[in-house]
Design a protein around this motif. Sequence first.
Motif, PDB file in Angstrom:
ATOM      1  N   ALA A  11      -6.311   5.483 -25.324  1.00 42.80           N
ATOM      2  CA  ALA A  11      -7.614   6.147 -25.250  1.00 42.80           C
ATOM      3  C   ALA A  11      -8.176   6.402 -26.641  1.00 42.80           C
ATOM      4  O   ALA A  11      -9.369   6.192 -26.895  1.00 42.80           O
ATOM      5  N   ALA A  12      -7.306   6.842 -27.564  1.00 41.15           N
ATOM      6  CA  ALA A  12      -7.754   7.088 -28.936  1.00 41.15           C
ATOM      7  C   ALA A  12      -8.177   5.789 -29.616  1.00 41.15           C
ATOM      8  O   ALA A  12      -9.069   5.795 -30.477  1.00 41.15           O
ATOM      9  N   PHE A  13      -7.550   4.680 -29.248  1.00 44.26           N
ATOM     10  CA  PHE A  13      -7.883   3.377 -29.828  1.00 44.26           C
ATOM     11  C   PHE A  13      -9.347   3.023 -29.572  1.00 44.26           C
ATOM     12  O   PHE A  13     -10.014   2.421 -30.423  1.00 44.26           O
ATOM     13  N   THR A  14      -9.855   3.404 -28.395  1.00 44.70           N
ATOM     14  CA  THR A  14     -11.242   3.077 -28.051  1.00 44.70           C
ATOM     15  C   THR A  14     -12.246   3.867 -28.877  1.00 44.70           C
ATOM     16  O   THR A  14     -13.432   3.502 -28.910  1.00 44.70           O
ATOM     17  N   MET A  15     -11.817   4.952 -29.527  1.00 45.56           N
ATOM     18  CA  MET A  15     -12.716   5.696 -30.398  1.00 45.56           C
ATOM     19  C   MET A  15     -12.954   4.949 -31.709  1.00 45.56           C
ATOM     20  O   MET A  15     -13.972   5.169 -32.375  1.00 45.56           O
ATOM     21  N   LEU A  16     -12.037   4.081 -32.081  1.00 44.97           N
ATOM     22  CA  LEU A  16     -12.134   3.363 -33.350  1.00 44.97           C
ATOM     23  C   LEU A  16     -12.609   1.924 -33.181  1.00 44.97           C
ATOM     24  O   LEU A  16     -13.289   1.385 -34.054  1.00 44.97           O
ATOM     25  N   PHE A  17     -12.244   1.295 -32.062  1.00 41.22           N
ATOM     26  CA  PHE A  17     -12.562  -0.108 -31.848  1.00 41.22           C
ATOM     27  C   PHE A  17     -13.145  -0.290 -30.452  1.00 41.22           C
ATOM     28  O   PHE A  17     -12.741   0.377 -29.505  1.00 41.22           O
ATOM     29  N   SER A  18     -14.081  -1.226 -30.354  1.00 33.62           N
ATOM     30  CA  SER A  18     -14.662  -1.570 -29.053  1.00 33.62           C
ATOM     31  C   SER A  18     -15.001  -3.050 -29.038  1.00 33.62           C
ATOM     32  O   SER A  18     -15.072  -3.699 -30.095  1.00 33.62           O
ATOM     33  N   GLY A  19     -15.230  -3.579 -27.850  1.00 31.53           N
ATOM     34  CA  GLY A  19     -15.531  -4.999 -27.734  1.00 31.53           C
ATOM     35  C   GLY A  19     -16.883  -5.374 -28.297  1.00 31.53           C
ATOM     36  O   GLY A  19     -17.105  -6.517 -28.680  1.00 31.53           O
ATOM     37  N   GLY A  20     -17.800  -4.428 -28.338  1.00 31.54           N
ATOM     38  CA  GLY A  20     -19.128  -4.716 -28.847  1.00 31.54           C
ATOM     39  C   GLY A  20     -20.136  -4.917 -27.727  1.00 31.54           C
ATOM     40  O   GLY A  20     -19.820  -4.871 -26.534  1.00 31.54           O
ATOM     41  N   LEU A  21     -21.371  -5.164 -28.106  1.00 33.77           N
ATOM     42  CA  LEU A  21     -22.470  -5.248 -27.155  1.00 33.77           C
ATOM     43  C   LEU A  21     -22.382  -6.488 -26.269  1.00 33.77           C
ATOM     44  O   LEU A  21     -22.540  -6.409 -25.055  1.00 33.77           O
ATOM     45  N   ILE A  22     -22.111  -7.640 -26.860  1.00 32.47           N
ATOM     46  CA  ILE A  22     -22.129  -8.888 -26.092  1.00 32.47           C
ATOM     47  C   ILE A  22     -21.029  -8.922 -25.025  1.00 32.47           C
ATOM     48  O   ILE A  22     -21.307  -9.237 -23.855  1.00 32.47           O
ATOM     49  N   PRO A  23     -19.759  -8.601 -25.348  1.00 26.05           N
ATOM     50  CA  PRO A  23     -18.738  -8.566 -24.278  1.00 26.05           C
ATOM     51  C   PRO A  23     -19.059  -7.548 -23.191  1.00 26.05           C
ATOM     52  O   PRO A  23     -18.823  -7.817 -22.000  1.00 26.05           O
ATOM     53  N   THR A  24     -19.595  -6.404 -23.587  1.00 26.75           N
ATOM     54  CA  THR A  24     -19.961  -5.402 -22.579  1.00 26.75           C
ATOM     55  C   THR A  24     -21.049  -5.924 -21.661  1.00 26.75           C
ATOM     56  O   THR A  24     -20.996  -5.756 -20.432  1.00 26.75           O
ATOM     57  N   PHE A  25     -22.056  -6.566 -22.234  1.00 25.36           N
ATOM     58  CA  PHE A  25     -23.137  -7.130 -21.425  1.00 25.36           C
ATOM     59  C   PHE A  25     -22.605  -8.203 -20.475  1.00 25.36           C
ATOM     60  O   PHE A  25     -23.005  -8.263 -19.309  1.00 25.36           O
ATOM     61  N   LEU A  26     -21.704  -9.053 -20.965  1.00 23.08           N
ATOM     62  CA  LEU A  26     -21.154 -10.109 -20.117  1.00 23.08           C
ATOM     63  C   LEU A  26     -20.350  -9.530 -18.956  1.00 23.08           C
ATOM     64  O   LEU A  26     -20.402 -10.046 -17.836  1.00 23.08           O
ATOM     65  N   ILE A  27     -19.618  -8.438 -19.219  1.00 24.49           N
ATOM     66  CA  ILE A  27     -18.855  -7.796 -18.137  1.00 24.49           C
ATOM     67  C   ILE A  27     -19.801  -7.234 -17.084  1.00 24.49           C
ATOM     68  O   ILE A  27     -19.606  -7.417 -15.876  1.00 24.49           O
ATOM     69  N   VAL A  28     -20.844  -6.537 -17.538  1.00 25.75           N
ATOM     70  CA  VAL A  28     -21.825  -5.978 -16.602  1.00 25.75           C
ATOM     71  C   VAL A  28     -22.495  -7.084 -15.802  1.00 25.75           C
ATOM     72  O   VAL A  28     -22.716  -6.969 -14.589  1.00 25.75           O
ATOM     73  N   GLN A  29     -22.792  -8.199 -16.466  1.00 23.07           N
ATOM     74  CA  GLN A  29     -23.425  -9.322 -15.782  1.00 23.07           C
ATOM     75  C   GLN A  29     -22.494  -9.955 -14.752  1.00 23.07           C
ATOM     76  O   GLN A  29     -22.908 -10.239 -13.620  1.00 23.07           O
ATOM     77  N   LYS A  30     -21.239 -10.188 -15.124  1.00 25.24           N
ATOM     78  CA  LYS A  30     -20.292 -10.824 -14.213  1.00 25.24           C
ATOM     79  C   LYS A  30     -19.985  -9.943 -13.008  1.00 25.24           C
ATOM     80  O   LYS A  30     -19.686 -10.456 -11.920  1.00 25.24           O
TER      81      LYS A  30
END
Length: 286
Positions: free
Chosen positions: A115-134
């Motif tokens: 959980a703490a790892f997600t505070m420092l690193f994330s997939g970014g906008l494009i991977p998030t958009f692709l997940i929402v789209q899929k």
Amino acid sequence: MKIRESWMSRLFDIMNVTGMIVLIIVMVYPMVYVFSASISNHAMVASGQVLLWPKAVTLAAYERLVFNPDLWISYWNTIRYTVVHTALTLVATSAMAYPLGKKWLPGRRAILLMAAFTMLFSGGLIPTFLIVQKLGLLNSIWAIVLPTLISTWHLFIMRTFFEALPEELEDAGTIDGCGSFQVLLRIVLPLSLPVMATIGLFTAVGQWNAFFDALIYLNDRSMYPLQIMLRNILIAGTNVQGEGDLSHLETLKYAMIMIATLPILCVYPFIQKYFVQGTMIGGIKG
């Protein structure tokens, strides 16, 4: 016997009061100016004649906005996005934070580290958009609600609060036959109103003011929240009625800011007591 205050103490009090007065003025002036500009003559606002008090008072800007159907559609979208997102965030965050506050949970440390790892690193906008789209969430309320459902910062705050609650209360509930879910629902959550109200307010304010997610995930104008309409007026310079006449655009901007800001400001006085209570609990247990 009355103890005399030293001159340094008096100087500190004077500087403290002066600083607070300056801070209040800095925070209040923009709101007063925006309100004054929203009810002033558009020509005087555009020429910079309105500095504090309104001039040539008129409600023309508010009339043009109130009779615009897009405003009420956007208002309804913003309200339902905010309510659903806040409610689901509190449910999901408390359901995750409660077991993470127990030392007996298997893999607790590994889950906290992830959980703490997600505070420092994330997939970014494009991977998030692709997940929402899929997942087929585009142009739906779930595209706005689900990607930001749990904030790691809020998760750690709630977990810390749960850890500070007396374990004897939970043990008493367990002895009376309550399971873990019943203990959470009937004992822990009623005692956690300060942290729930605080996180709920932060989440509601963040969702109320959010526009970027809607700009990315929504293509249907009937799904647009209020902040998209505000952005179109402030940045894009779009007339709310779709006409070519932009003579009232300046006052429309300020009127739209007031309409978009006032509702969320009215919520704070009802939540303030929980902030004070949460601070007192933290001070006593700290």
